[in-house]
Enzyme design. Structure first.
Site, PDB file in Angstrom:
ATOM      1  N   GLN A 175      19.038  -2.936  25.198  1.00  0.00           N
ATOM      2  CA  GLN A 175      20.446  -3.000  24.807  1.00  0.00           C
ATOM      3  C   GLN A 175      20.997  -1.693  24.267  1.00  0.00           C
ATOM      4  O   GLN A 175      22.211  -1.468  24.275  1.00  0.00           O
ATOM      5  CB  GLN A 175      20.601  -4.086  23.744  1.00  0.00           C
ATOM      6  CG  GLN A 175      21.932  -4.781  23.731  1.00  0.00           C
ATOM      7  CD  GLN A 175      22.128  -5.703  24.924  1.00  0.00           C
ATOM      8  OE1 GLN A 175      22.908  -5.384  25.810  1.00  0.00           O
ATOM      9  NE2 GLN A 175      21.431  -6.823  24.963  1.00  0.00           N
ATOM     10  N   GLY A 219      28.019 -10.191  33.385  1.00  0.00           N
ATOM     11  CA  GLY A 219      28.613  -9.296  34.370  1.00  0.00           C
ATOM     12  C   GLY A 219      28.892  -7.892  33.894  1.00  0.00           C
ATOM     13  O   GLY A 219      29.745  -7.209  34.466  1.00  0.00           O
ATOM     14  N   GLY A 220      28.229  -7.429  32.841  1.00  0.00           N
ATOM     15  CA  GLY A 220      28.450  -6.059  32.411  1.00  0.00           C
ATOM     16  C   GLY A 220      29.862  -5.840  31.930  1.00  0.00           C
ATOM     17  O   GLY A 220      30.519  -6.737  31.388  1.00  0.00           O
ATOM     18  N   THR A 279      22.907 -10.696  31.946  1.00  0.00           N
ATOM     19  CA  THR A 279      23.405 -11.526  30.865  1.00  0.00           C
ATOM     20  C   THR A 279      23.509 -12.967  31.345  1.00  0.00           C
ATOM     21  O   THR A 279      23.445 -13.240  32.536  1.00  0.00           O
ATOM     22  CB  THR A 279      24.777 -10.988  30.412  1.00  0.00           C
ATOM     23  OG1 THR A 279      24.614  -9.623  30.002  1.00  0.00           O
ATOM     24  CG2 THR A 279      25.393 -11.767  29.277  1.00  0.00           C
ATOM     25  N   SER A 283      29.820  -3.909  23.175  1.00  0.00           N
ATOM     26  CA  SER A 283      29.550  -4.853  24.254  1.00  0.00           C
ATOM     27  C   SER A 283      30.857  -5.273  24.900  1.00  0.00           C
ATOM     28  O   SER A 283      31.930  -5.171  24.297  1.00  0.00           O
ATOM     29  CB  SER A 283      28.835  -6.092  23.701  1.00  0.00           C
ATOM     30  OG  SER A 283      28.732  -7.100  24.671  1.00  0.00           O
ATOM     31  N   ASP A 313      23.794   0.459  25.839  1.00  0.00           N
ATOM     32  CA  ASP A 313      25.224   0.185  25.712  1.00  0.00           C
ATOM     33  C   ASP A 313      25.902   1.165  24.755  1.00  0.00           C
ATOM     34  O   ASP A 313      27.121   1.139  24.605  1.00  0.00           O
ATOM     35  CB  ASP A 313      25.460  -1.250  25.227  1.00  0.00           C
ATOM     36  CG  ASP A 313      25.747  -2.202  26.375  1.00  0.00           C
ATOM     37  OD1 ASP A 313      25.722  -1.759  27.532  1.00  0.00           O
ATOM     38  OD2 ASP A 313      25.992  -3.399  26.116  1.00  0.00           O
ATOM     39  N   ARG A 341      24.069  -9.402  17.847  1.00  0.00           N
ATOM     40  CA  ARG A 341      23.877  -8.189  18.639  1.00  0.00           C
ATOM     41  C   ARG A 341      22.706  -7.373  18.094  1.00  0.00           C
ATOM     42  O   ARG A 341      22.521  -7.271  16.862  1.00  0.00           O
ATOM     43  CB  ARG A 341      25.160  -7.355  18.569  1.00  0.00           C
ATOM     44  CG  ARG A 341      25.186  -6.090  19.417  1.00  0.00           C
ATOM     45  CD  ARG A 341      25.184  -6.385  20.885  1.00  0.00           C
ATOM     46  NE  ARG A 341      25.661  -5.239  21.671  1.00  0.00           N
ATOM     47  CZ  ARG A 341      25.473  -5.123  22.983  1.00  0.00           C
ATOM     48  NH1 ARG A 341      24.836  -6.074  23.653  1.00  0.00           N
ATOM     49  NH2 ARG A 341      25.945  -4.077  23.638  1.00  0.00           N
TER      50      ARG A 341
END
Length: 591
Positions: free
Chosen positions: A443, A493-494, A406, A470, A446, A112
């Site tokens: 990113q 898909g979030g 993603t 995430s 998020d 990440r």
């Protein structure tokens, strides 16, 4: 066979027939808009298999497996090609989570992205403390975190790779040099996006002189990426994290004309991938393993399964590919309860402790039974976060954007290895900043844009060096007794990823579907708000029944990108059966 043993004969027959439900074409939309829907039959193989979101990427992974490589080798080759052919979704400028099993252990590799040292909890706030707009958060340098994919893949390769590192770069370098045909999906996303062409480098690469997206079938070459990949193939991940490429990334981030960021060469050089302990829990005859924080996926899915286990959702299987309204009710109520805890408590545990006894408290059987007791005949519509055993700290409520673009891949090899990997640049085309042949992530959006509320500080607030929370949920399922791998799955898909993956787990473990059938089921779920149903896929009778149970129904495009490989058995012989989401371009290759 594995934990699917009670269903072995039925599943083997289904797999042998390559059966999958027939569904009508439906429109889709963001986090990545949909561009096509194509039914898929599922694929079989005996020795090894890889499934990925693009046929060229799946082919690259397959070639590594055929050369005697392992699942990690296949994943690396697949990711490198995805960087080229699916730039809107993932790439070496982004991050990833990888769950790997070798028959002896399960490891969670954390790639990440991290926040720059110069970032703080006001990163996404205006001077008056209000959150910045979505466009301000997403586009530009502000939201770019230190990329983690290559460090993570290098770490996994050092432990489990079977082929030489440089060999894995061959397919992506050749495709970058020779070109690949622009797919329908890439063309559609280029046409839809309005921000990418504002970056001069991206505009020159993806669009013609009139600002129109390159047509379907156009042979797109990327010599800059070929150069970048050659350097990394020769010099390892250090070639990315030190020297020319790192300097180019930092300069791109800092020089954005309206929205510069704080990422520096030092932030990039200091990035470290981590190996974490996976979140594993028992569900009926299986052991289900997922990613720990900073992913919320493993905990949320384990909570949903723990709640559903007390309600026996297996009583309500789909008929003809159509979910039962009672099953949707139970599934969405379990989702509300899990998402309520997720949104309140889960963040990067290197910075923020989980409540009480940590993961064990959130998955405590008594706690989940109490949570399940809140599910009645009528929808609760919105659940409150629970109080896990031993909790002594209060956290504020998160308001991250959570709209990542993603990709997902799964692979099993001939040596007993298997993996599930979710990889992302966040929003479609990330920060819309292209450098050295690849796109940079956005990113950091998020993280929560607010740092605190009346309940206290937000667990997922921005902090220097921290990893944003995430929903990515790479998942491996094992037979409880033998610990034999039986299923690898995951999805883009979030924040809906959790529901997409949980749907496949319930479909296979509770309803006896093969993985292609489970993937192809209509998507449904709740993120602790409305009951979300996939547009055009749920009959009016089910919608009416849900409304009668008090559900606030929202019908919308739910563009998952699930991939899955499961172990089946016919005539005493195990074999692999793979599935790919009909909503995207994915496919499966294997022998």
């Amino acid at each position: 066979m594995y934990s699917f043993k009670p269903l072995a004969l039925r599943l083997a027959l289904l797999a042998a027939l390559c059966a999958s439900p027939a569904f009508a074409e439906v429109p889709q939309k963001a986090p990545e808009i949909a561009t096509a829907y194509a039914e898929k039959p599922g694929w079989t193989a005996k020795q090894f298999m890889v499934a990925a979101a693009n046929p060229l990427a799946a082919d690259a992974g397959y070639r590594m497996l055929k050369q005697g490589g392992g699942a990690i080798d296949a994943a690396i080759a697949t990711q490198l090609v995805l960087t080229l052919v699916e730039p809107q979704s993932s790439g070496i400028g982004g991050g990833a989570f990888l769950l790997y099993a070798d028959g002896q252990q399960v490891q969670a590799f954390d790639g990440r992205e991290t926040a720059p040292a110069g970032a703080d909890d006001t990163l996404f706030q205006n001077p008056d403390g209000s959150p910045v707009s979505r466009a301000t958060g997403v586009v530009g340098g502000r939201s770019v975190g230190a990329p983690g994919v290559l460090r993570m893949l290098e770490l996994a390769h050092k432990q489990h790779g079977k082929l030489a590192w440089a060999t894995l770069f061959g397919p992506a370098i050749k495709l970058s040099q020779d070109g690949f045909p622009v797919s329908q999906r890439l063309h559609g996303l280029l046409k839809w996006d309005q921000a990418l062409k504002r970056d001069p480098v991206a505009a020159a690469y993806f669009y013609d002189n009139d600002g129109q997206p390159l047509p379907i079938g156009y042979t797109l070459k990327n010599p800059e990426l070929a150069r970048t990949l050659r350097e990394i193939a020769a010099g390892g991940a250090d070639a990315f994290y030190h020297g020319r490429i790192a300097r180019d990334i930092a300069a791109k981030v800092a020089s954005h004309p309206t929205n510069p960021g704080k990422l520096t060469v030092r932030d990039i050089a200091g990035y470290q991938a981590k190996v974490r302990t996976p979140v594993c829990s028992h569900y009926k005859a299986w052991t289900v393993c997922g990613m720990p924080p900073p992913s919320s996926g493993g905990i949320a899915i384990a909570q949903m399964l723990g709640i559903l286990e007390t309600r026996d959702i297996s009583r309500f299987p789909p008929v003809g590919g159509v979910p039962d309204a009672r099953a949707i009710h139970l599934f969405t109520e379990a989702g509300r309860l899990a998402y309520a805890d997720r949104n309140r408590y889960v963040a990067d545990t290197d910075f923020v402790p989980l409540p009480g006894a940590g993961i064990a408290a959130l998955l405590d059987k008594t706690y989940l039974a109490q949570r399940a007791g809140l599910i009645g005949d009528k929808s609760m519509r919105r659940a409150e976060a629970g109080t896990p055993p031993g909790m002594q700290v209060a956290w504020g409520l998160d308001n991250a954007l959570q709209r990542p673009s993603t990709s997902h891949l799964v692979a099993v090899d001939a040596f007993g290895g298997g993996l599930s990997m979710t990889t992302s640049v966040e929003d479609a085309f990330g920060a819309r900043q292209m450098v050295d042949g690849f796109l940079l992530n956005n990113q950091l959006t998020d993280f929560s844009f607010d740092a605190r509320d009346a309940s206290g500080p937000v667990a997922n607030r921005v902090e220097p060096g921290k990893r944003p929370r995430s929903a990515m949920s790479p998942t491996l399922v094992f037979e409880k007794g033998t610990q034999k791998l039986v299923l690898a799955t995951g999805s883009p898909g979030g924040s809906s990823i959790i529901n997409y993956v949980a749907k496949v787990l319930v479909g296979t473990m509770d309803w006896g579907l093969n993985v292609q059938q489970a993937i192809s089921l209509p998507n449904f779920g709740s993120r602790n708000g409305p009951t979300e149903l996939e547009q055009g896929r749920i009959p009016a009778a089910q919608v009416d029944a849900l409304r009668a149970m008090g559900h606030e129904v929202r019908i919308s495009e739910q563009n998952s990108g699930l991939q899955g490989i499961m172990r089946l058995n016919a005539h005493g012989q195990d074999f692999w059966f793979g599935g790919a989401d009909p909503r995207r371009e994915g496919m499966v290759r294997g022998d």
